[in-house]
Design a protein around this motif. Structure first.
Motif, PDB file in Angstrom:
ATOM      1  N   ASP A  94       0.837  -1.206   0.000  1.00  0.00           N
ATOM      2  CA  ASP A  94       0.000   0.000   0.000  1.00  0.00           C
ATOM      3  C   ASP A  94       0.870   1.253   0.000  1.00  0.00           C
ATOM      4  O   ASP A  94       0.579   2.227  -0.703  1.00  0.00           O
ATOM      5  CB  ASP A  94      -0.933   0.006   1.213  1.00  0.00           C
ATOM      6  CG  ASP A  94      -2.059  -0.997   1.080  1.00  0.00           C
ATOM      7  OD1 ASP A  94      -2.475  -1.277  -0.062  1.00  0.00           O
ATOM      8  OD2 ASP A  94      -2.536  -1.511   2.116  1.00  0.00           O
ATOM      9  N   GLU A  98       1.139   4.085  -2.900  1.00  0.00           N
ATOM     10  CA  GLU A  98       0.802   5.447  -2.506  1.00  0.00           C
ATOM     11  C   GLU A  98       1.916   6.425  -2.858  1.00  0.00           C
ATOM     12  O   GLU A  98       1.655   7.547  -3.315  1.00  0.00           O
ATOM     13  CB  GLU A  98       0.529   5.508  -1.006  1.00  0.00           C
ATOM     14  CG  GLU A  98       0.163   6.906  -0.504  1.00  0.00           C
ATOM     15  CD  GLU A  98      -0.050   6.956   1.002  1.00  0.00           C
ATOM     16  OE1 GLU A  98      -0.138   8.071   1.540  1.00  0.00           O
ATOM     17  OE2 GLU A  98      -0.125   5.879   1.631  1.00  0.00           O
ATOM     18  N   ARG A 182      -3.807   1.946  -8.839  1.00  0.00           N
ATOM     19  CA  ARG A 182      -4.401   3.173  -8.290  1.00  0.00           C
ATOM     20  C   ARG A 182      -3.918   4.421  -9.027  1.00  0.00           C
ATOM     21  O   ARG A 182      -3.645   5.463  -8.447  1.00  0.00           O
ATOM     22  CB  ARG A 182      -4.121   3.292  -6.790  1.00  0.00           C
ATOM     23  CG  ARG A 182      -4.535   2.050  -6.007  1.00  0.00           C
ATOM     24  CD  ARG A 182      -4.077   2.108  -4.560  1.00  0.00           C
ATOM     25  NE  ARG A 182      -4.207   0.788  -3.930  1.00  0.00           N
ATOM     26  CZ  ARG A 182      -3.761   0.505  -2.713  1.00  0.00           C
ATOM     27  NH1 ARG A 182      -3.173   1.438  -1.986  1.00  0.00           N
ATOM     28  NH2 ARG A 182      -3.899  -0.712  -2.214  1.00  0.00           N
TER      29      ARG A 182
END
Length: 305
Positions: A94, A98, A182
């Motif tokens: 993650d 990010e 993402r």
């Protein structure tokens, strides 16, 4: 996260430089020997993007922004490998997604202690290929130092360059893979800037002479799951000389007939076309010079950096 399939056409030219040397062939520019076409790898373009984001946009490991694939000196000596880079992020996927924009853009293999995790990059490019045939030029010269201590004779250097090459890259931004990494609209805007300004800022000795000329990003309507494809093959150079003698953008125009007709044919699937264009570049459509914003069937949206 992005929701639209997108397609990229990016053209830049190279004058008296080496756009992408082959380390297994004396670092010569890569040439398709059958056609005389200059080849540049997608890895070279991605490196241009990474370097620009690192050097100019603050993706240097501070303020929560980083580039995962970059050279960092190891405490053990040498350069950190992939496992060491993953440990920089405490092997937290993650956190990697990010912070590391290059993983969000291009994906990558993250080697962890127990397994490796592969992220498929939403942004993928074909090999870049020149729109003109090129000839290699072999240059020799003297170095600054003597050939040995106490000797008067200087060392010699030699290198290979291309006198002129107009290179076209084609890419796809896959909104489905973007869900995994993402990827955001802001990331894509930064990609535009990094391709354009990053190419312009290739000002090392071997790369001096790179200039971005035109970038088109076709944004398809949400839910289309469609793209035209092969945009680089739908353009051509118009010139009135021997192809290998082209030396500047003043020697030709770029024929966009097939490209514009294809975009118009699928205009019902296209939301907009984002573009940046060098004002010195001559574009032609149906034998006439024109501005992209003159095409009424498609919404062209100009960007500036």
């Amino acid at each position: 996260m992005i929701k639209n399939r997108q397609e990229i056409l990016f053209l830049y030219d190279v004058t008296d430089a080496n756009p992408n040397g082959d380390p297994l062939d004396e670092n010569k520019p890569r040439i398709d020997e059958e056609t005389g076409i200059n080849i540049v790898t997608d890895v070279r373009l991605k490196r241009t993007v990474r370097d620009y984001l690192y050097n100019y946009k603050g993706y240097d490991g501070s303020d929560g922004k980083d580039i995962f694939v970059r050279e960092i000196e190891s405490e053990k000596g040498g350069i950190k490998d992939g496992k060491a880079r993953a440990k920089d992020f405490k092997e937290n996927l993650d956190e990697i997604l990010e912070k590391a924009i290059d993983i969000r853009l291009f994906g990558g293999v993250i080697p962890l202690d127990k397994a490796s995790i592969t992220f498929t990059g939403p942004v993928q490019f074909n090999m870049g290929r020149s729109l003109n045939k090129v000839n290699l030029k072999h240059i020799k010269g003297t170095g600054a130092f003597a050939s040995g201590e106490g000797k008067a004779q200087k060392t010699f250097r030699e290198e290979y360059i291309v006198p002129y090459s107009m290179i076209a890259f084609h890419g796809i931004i896959n909104e489905n893979a973007a869900k995994e990494t993402r990827l955001t609209d802001e990331d894509v805007d930064l990609l535009d800037e990094a391709m354009w300004n990053g190419t312009k800022n290739l000002i090392t000795r071997s790369k001096m002479g790179h200039m971005p000329r035109i970038m088109l990003r076709v944004v398809y309507k949400e839910g289309q799951n469609f793209f035209i494809g092969d945009l680089q093959n739908k353009i051509a150079l118009n010139f009135d000389m021997e192809e290998e003698k082209i030396r500047t953008i003043k020697d030709y125009s770029i024929n966009l007939d097939e490209l514009i007709d294809e975009l118009a044919q699928y205009s019902d699937k296209i939301e907009k076309v984002v573009f940046v264009a060098d004002r010195n570049l001559k574009l032609s459509y149906k034998g006439q010079g024109f501005d992209l914003k003159d095409i009424k069937e498609i919404q062209f949206q100009e960007k500036t950096f």
